[in-house]
Scaffold this active site. Structure first.
Site, PDB file in Angstrom:
ATOM      1  N   CYS A 131      10.233 -25.919  73.976  1.00  9.05           N
ATOM      2  CA  CYS A 131      11.227 -25.015  73.366  1.00  9.05           C
ATOM      3  C   CYS A 131      12.672 -25.493  73.549  1.00  9.05           C
ATOM      4  O   CYS A 131      13.454 -25.511  72.597  1.00  9.05           O
ATOM      5  CB  CYS A 131      11.068 -23.611  73.938  1.00  9.05           C
ATOM      6  SG  CYS A 131      10.737 -23.586  75.701  1.00  9.05           S
ATOM      7  N   HIS A 246      16.765 -19.007  74.662  1.00 10.33           N
ATOM      8  CA  HIS A 246      17.269 -19.986  75.626  1.00 10.33           C
ATOM      9  C   HIS A 246      18.688 -20.400  75.214  1.00 10.33           C
ATOM     10  O   HIS A 246      18.958 -20.600  74.019  1.00 10.33           O
ATOM     11  CB  HIS A 246      16.393 -21.243  75.628  1.00 10.33           C
ATOM     12  CG  HIS A 246      15.024 -21.050  76.209  1.00 10.33           C
ATOM     13  ND1 HIS A 246      14.574 -19.869  76.760  1.00 10.33           N
ATOM     14  CD2 HIS A 246      13.987 -21.936  76.339  1.00 10.33           C
ATOM     15  CE1 HIS A 246      13.335 -20.025  77.196  1.00 10.33           C
ATOM     16  NE2 HIS A 246      12.949 -21.268  76.952  1.00 10.33           N
TER      17      HIS A 246
HETATM   18  P1  NAP Z   1       1.079 -16.273  77.694  1.00  7.66           P
HETATM   19  O1  NAP Z   1       1.860 -15.113  77.206  1.00  7.66           O
HETATM   20  O2  NAP Z   1       0.747 -16.354  79.134  1.00  7.66           O
HETATM   21  O3  NAP Z   1      -0.260 -16.355  76.827  1.00  7.66           O
HETATM   22  C1  NAP Z   1      -1.253 -17.296  77.093  1.00  7.66           C
HETATM   23  C2  NAP Z   1      -2.290 -17.218  75.996  1.00  7.66           C
HETATM   24  O4  NAP Z   1      -3.240 -18.247  76.204  1.00  7.66           O
HETATM   25  C3  NAP Z   1      -3.059 -15.905  76.001  1.00  7.66           C
HETATM   26  O5  NAP Z   1      -3.422 -15.570  74.686  1.00  7.66           O
HETATM   27  C4  NAP Z   1      -4.291 -16.270  76.831  1.00  7.66           C
HETATM   28  O6  NAP Z   1      -5.412 -15.451  76.562  1.00  7.66           O
HETATM   29  C5  NAP Z   1      -4.544 -17.665  76.308  1.00  7.66           C
HETATM   30  N1  NAP Z   1      -5.389 -18.432  77.208  1.00  7.66           N
HETATM   31  C6  NAP Z   1      -5.131 -18.787  78.467  1.00  7.66           C
HETATM   32  N2  NAP Z   1      -6.188 -19.469  78.993  1.00  7.66           N
HETATM   33  C7  NAP Z   1      -7.104 -19.561  78.004  1.00  7.66           C
HETATM   34  C8  NAP Z   1      -8.404 -20.120  77.911  1.00  7.66           C
HETATM   35  N3  NAP Z   1      -8.970 -20.772  78.924  1.00  7.66           N
HETATM   36  N4  NAP Z   1      -9.057 -19.999  76.731  1.00  7.66           N
HETATM   37  C9  NAP Z   1      -8.518 -19.349  75.702  1.00  7.66           C
HETATM   38  N5  NAP Z   1      -7.285 -18.781  75.725  1.00  7.66           N
HETATM   39  C10 NAP Z   1      -6.596 -18.887  76.873  1.00  7.66           C
HETATM   40  O7  NAP Z   1       1.821 -17.638  77.364  1.00  7.66           O
HETATM   41  P2  NAP Z   1       2.765 -18.012  76.097  1.00  7.66           P
HETATM   42  O8  NAP Z   1       4.174 -17.841  76.474  1.00  7.66           O
HETATM   43  O9  NAP Z   1       2.267 -17.343  74.873  1.00  7.66           O
HETATM   44  O10 NAP Z   1       2.546 -19.560  76.013  1.00  7.66           O
HETATM   45  C11 NAP Z   1       1.296 -20.145  75.768  1.00  7.66           C
HETATM   46  C12 NAP Z   1       1.412 -21.648  75.806  1.00  7.66           C
HETATM   47  O11 NAP Z   1       2.204 -22.082  74.712  1.00  7.66           O
HETATM   48  C13 NAP Z   1       2.144 -22.186  77.047  1.00  7.66           C
HETATM   49  O12 NAP Z   1       1.286 -22.324  78.131  1.00  7.66           O
HETATM   50  C14 NAP Z   1       2.699 -23.461  76.550  1.00  7.66           C
HETATM   51  O13 NAP Z   1       1.766 -24.501  76.670  1.00  7.66           O
HETATM   52  C15 NAP Z   1       2.978 -23.151  75.108  1.00  7.66           C
HETATM   53  N6  NAP Z   1       4.384 -22.797  74.898  1.00  7.66           N
HETATM   54  C16 NAP Z   1       5.075 -23.616  74.210  1.00  7.66           C
HETATM   55  C17 NAP Z   1       6.380 -23.356  73.965  1.00  7.66           C
HETATM   56  C18 NAP Z   1       7.129 -24.344  73.230  1.00  7.66           C
HETATM   57  O14 NAP Z   1       8.286 -24.397  73.446  1.00  7.66           O
HETATM   58  N7  NAP Z   1       6.571 -25.121  72.377  1.00  7.66           N
HETATM   59  C19 NAP Z   1       7.004 -22.211  74.386  1.00  7.66           C
HETATM   60  C20 NAP Z   1       6.279 -21.336  75.108  1.00  7.66           C
HETATM   61  C21 NAP Z   1       4.951 -21.665  75.346  1.00  7.66           C
HETATM   62  P3  NAP Z   1      -5.738 -14.160  77.468  1.00  7.66           P
HETATM   63  O15 NAP Z   1      -4.765 -13.103  77.051  1.00  7.66           O
HETATM   64  O16 NAP Z   1      -7.138 -13.851  77.098  1.00  7.66           O
HETATM   65  O17 NAP Z   1      -5.574 -14.574  78.884  1.00  7.66           O
HETATM   66  C1  3JM Z   2       6.030 -23.982  78.131  1.00 11.78           C
HETATM   67  O1  3JM Z   2      -0.759 -24.792  80.970  1.00 11.78           O
HETATM   68  C2  3JM Z   2       0.363 -25.143  81.240  1.00 11.78           C
HETATM   69  O2  3JM Z   2       0.651 -25.826  82.241  1.00 11.78           O
HETATM   70  C3  3JM Z   2       1.428 -24.772  80.234  1.00 11.78           C
HETATM   71  C4  3JM Z   2       2.750 -24.556  80.802  1.00 11.78           C
HETATM   72  C5  3JM Z   2       3.851 -24.384  79.790  1.00 11.78           C
HETATM   73  C6  3JM Z   2       4.250 -25.406  78.916  1.00 11.78           C
HETATM   74  C7  3JM Z   2       3.466 -26.672  78.794  1.00 11.78           C
HETATM   75  O3  3JM Z   2       3.605 -27.558  79.633  1.00 11.78           O
HETATM   76  O4  3JM Z   2       2.725 -26.778  77.823  1.00 11.78           O
HETATM   77  C8  3JM Z   2       4.531 -23.177  79.798  1.00 11.78           C
HETATM   78  C9  3JM Z   2       5.611 -22.982  78.970  1.00 11.78           C
HETATM   79  C10 3JM Z   2       5.357 -25.198  78.108  1.00 11.78           C
HETATM   80  C11 3JM Z   2       5.853 -26.272  77.212  1.00 11.78           C
HETATM   81  O5  3JM Z   2       6.212 -25.941  76.076  1.00 11.78           O
HETATM   82  O6  3JM Z   2       5.960 -27.426  77.604  1.00 11.78           O
END
Ligand code: NAP
Ligand code: 3JM
Length: 339
Positions: A131, A246
């Protein structure tokens, strides 16, 4: 992919990013034939609403992707590492929000305003950058096009929703407990120390060089997106008690001197950017200004008085939208525009 509507799976649909995926797919009228909402076994029985219809959340499994055309992943890096291959094997294109594949050579890392042509070099997986990286490069691209950027010094002020749904609850709960119940010691489960009324210079894990993984993501990803490994970058990633968006203090050095007016004009014209910059009237963008908005906002534009060809600025963006879900869906839109 030659039909006009697509079967779209969303892995991580119950998360902070997943929810925004659904609203942006609707807002932008992405041609979805069937939406397949996926999450972990913990979400079995939950429903999501898409175009007013309740859809049952399914558990993400190896066989979740038959007849899926596009799989949007935002369920963490280890989940992407485990399951993305099954989506690709089923013939879907994966657009992954995690850090799992970003730096792999055969995986395009795309911000459409900067390098959308890379999308078509994919081998099944396209990565969405971090992000903070996305928000910064959207602001820097119009300047890079005038003169290459030699060095970037960036400090981020990252909101809690960047750490997911549990992190939002932690800031809410700590704030309530301190203000309403007069508590001194609050529970810290997501963040390493108290986030309410605090500023934490620690996001993701520490590496041996003293930088965090979040900071090194900005270094490596920015170079890959610009296709310029010479850019020198130092980042400090900081968590602040803000719910959404952010903010970033960004100082750059360009190869040639660029007049501030030229920079201002280029930013004002650029796709995906809003210039909000009038210091004489104390006009600048804040996190709240950019929340729920698609554009990245830039203000506090000035010549950096400490170097020859330097420019400093303040950059703000909604990291759940342009920093995650919107950027991913823009990639998907480009993808279907040529297939
Ligand atoms: P979050 O609110 O904690 O949501 C995590 C999601 O992943 C929930 O839907 C969760 O399902 C699901 N999940 C976790 N473990 C899983 C598994 N083993 N199998 C299937 N689904 C699973 O996190 P978030 O903020 O939405 O972010 C999710 C991910 O997106 C981050 O970890 C990161 O890698 C990525 N992200 C990227 C950016 C970016 O800048 N590109 C920004 C933020 C996040 P449950 O509800 O069932 O637990
Ligand atoms: C943003 O599973 C993880 O370790 C995900 C952690 C995470 C990430 C990531 O590394 O994919 C949380 C929030 C990010 C990201 O966009 O890099």
């Amino acid at each position: 992919m030659n039909s006009k509507e697509y079967n779209v799976a969303v892995a991580g649909v119950t998360g902070a990013v997943g929810k925004v995926f659904l609203s942006i797919l609707e807002e932008r009228k992405f041609p979805v034939k069937n939406l397949i909402p996926l999450a972990s076994h913990r979400s079995l029985g939950k429903k999501v609403i898409f175009y007013g219809q309740e859809l049952e959340v399914k558990e993400l499994k190896k066989d979740s992707f038959s007849s899926v055309d596009i799989a949007l992943f935002s369920a963490g890096a280890s989940t992407s590492r485990e399951f993305a291959k099954y989506a690709v094997d089923s013939g879907a294109v994966v657009i992954d929000n995690s850090s799992a594949f970003r730096m792999e050579e055969n995986v395009p890392l795309v911000v459409p305003e900067v390098n959308k042509d890379k999308i078509f070099e994919h081998n099944g997986i396209i990565a969405n950058p971090n992000c903070s990286t996305i928000i910064m490069v959207v602001a820097l691209k119009p300047i890079y096009d005038i003169s290459p950027i030699k060095r970037i010094v960036v400090s981020t002020y990252q909101s809690v929703s960047g750490a997911g749904a549990k992190a939002i609850a932690e800031l809410e709960n700590q704030t309530r407990e301190i203000i309403c119940q007069g508590k001194k010691d609050v529970k810290c489960e997501v963040f390493p120390v108290q986030i309410a009324f605090n500023v934490i210079p620690h996001i993701d894990i520490f590496f041996d060089n003293g930088y965090t993984k979040e900071e090194m993501k900005m270094v490596h990803e920015t170079r890959k997106i610009f296709g310029d490994s010479r850019i020198k970058i130092t980042a400090t990633a900081v968590r602040v008690p803000v719910f959404t968006s952010h903010s970033e203090s960004v100082s750059i050095e360009t190869e040639e001197k660029i007049a501030l007016k030229v920079v201002r004009d280029a930013l004002a014209r650029a796709e995906g950017l809003t210039l909000k910059d009038d210091f004489k009237n104390a006009v600048y963008p804040t996190a709240l200004d950019s929340s729920n908005k698609d554009n990245v906002f830039v203000g506090r534009l000035r010549e950096d008085i400490s170097v020859e060809n330097g420019i400093s600025m303040w950059v703000v963006g909604d990291q759940l939208r342009k920093g995650a879900a919107l950027n991913t869906i823009q990639i998907a839109e480009e993808l279907i525009s040529r297939t």
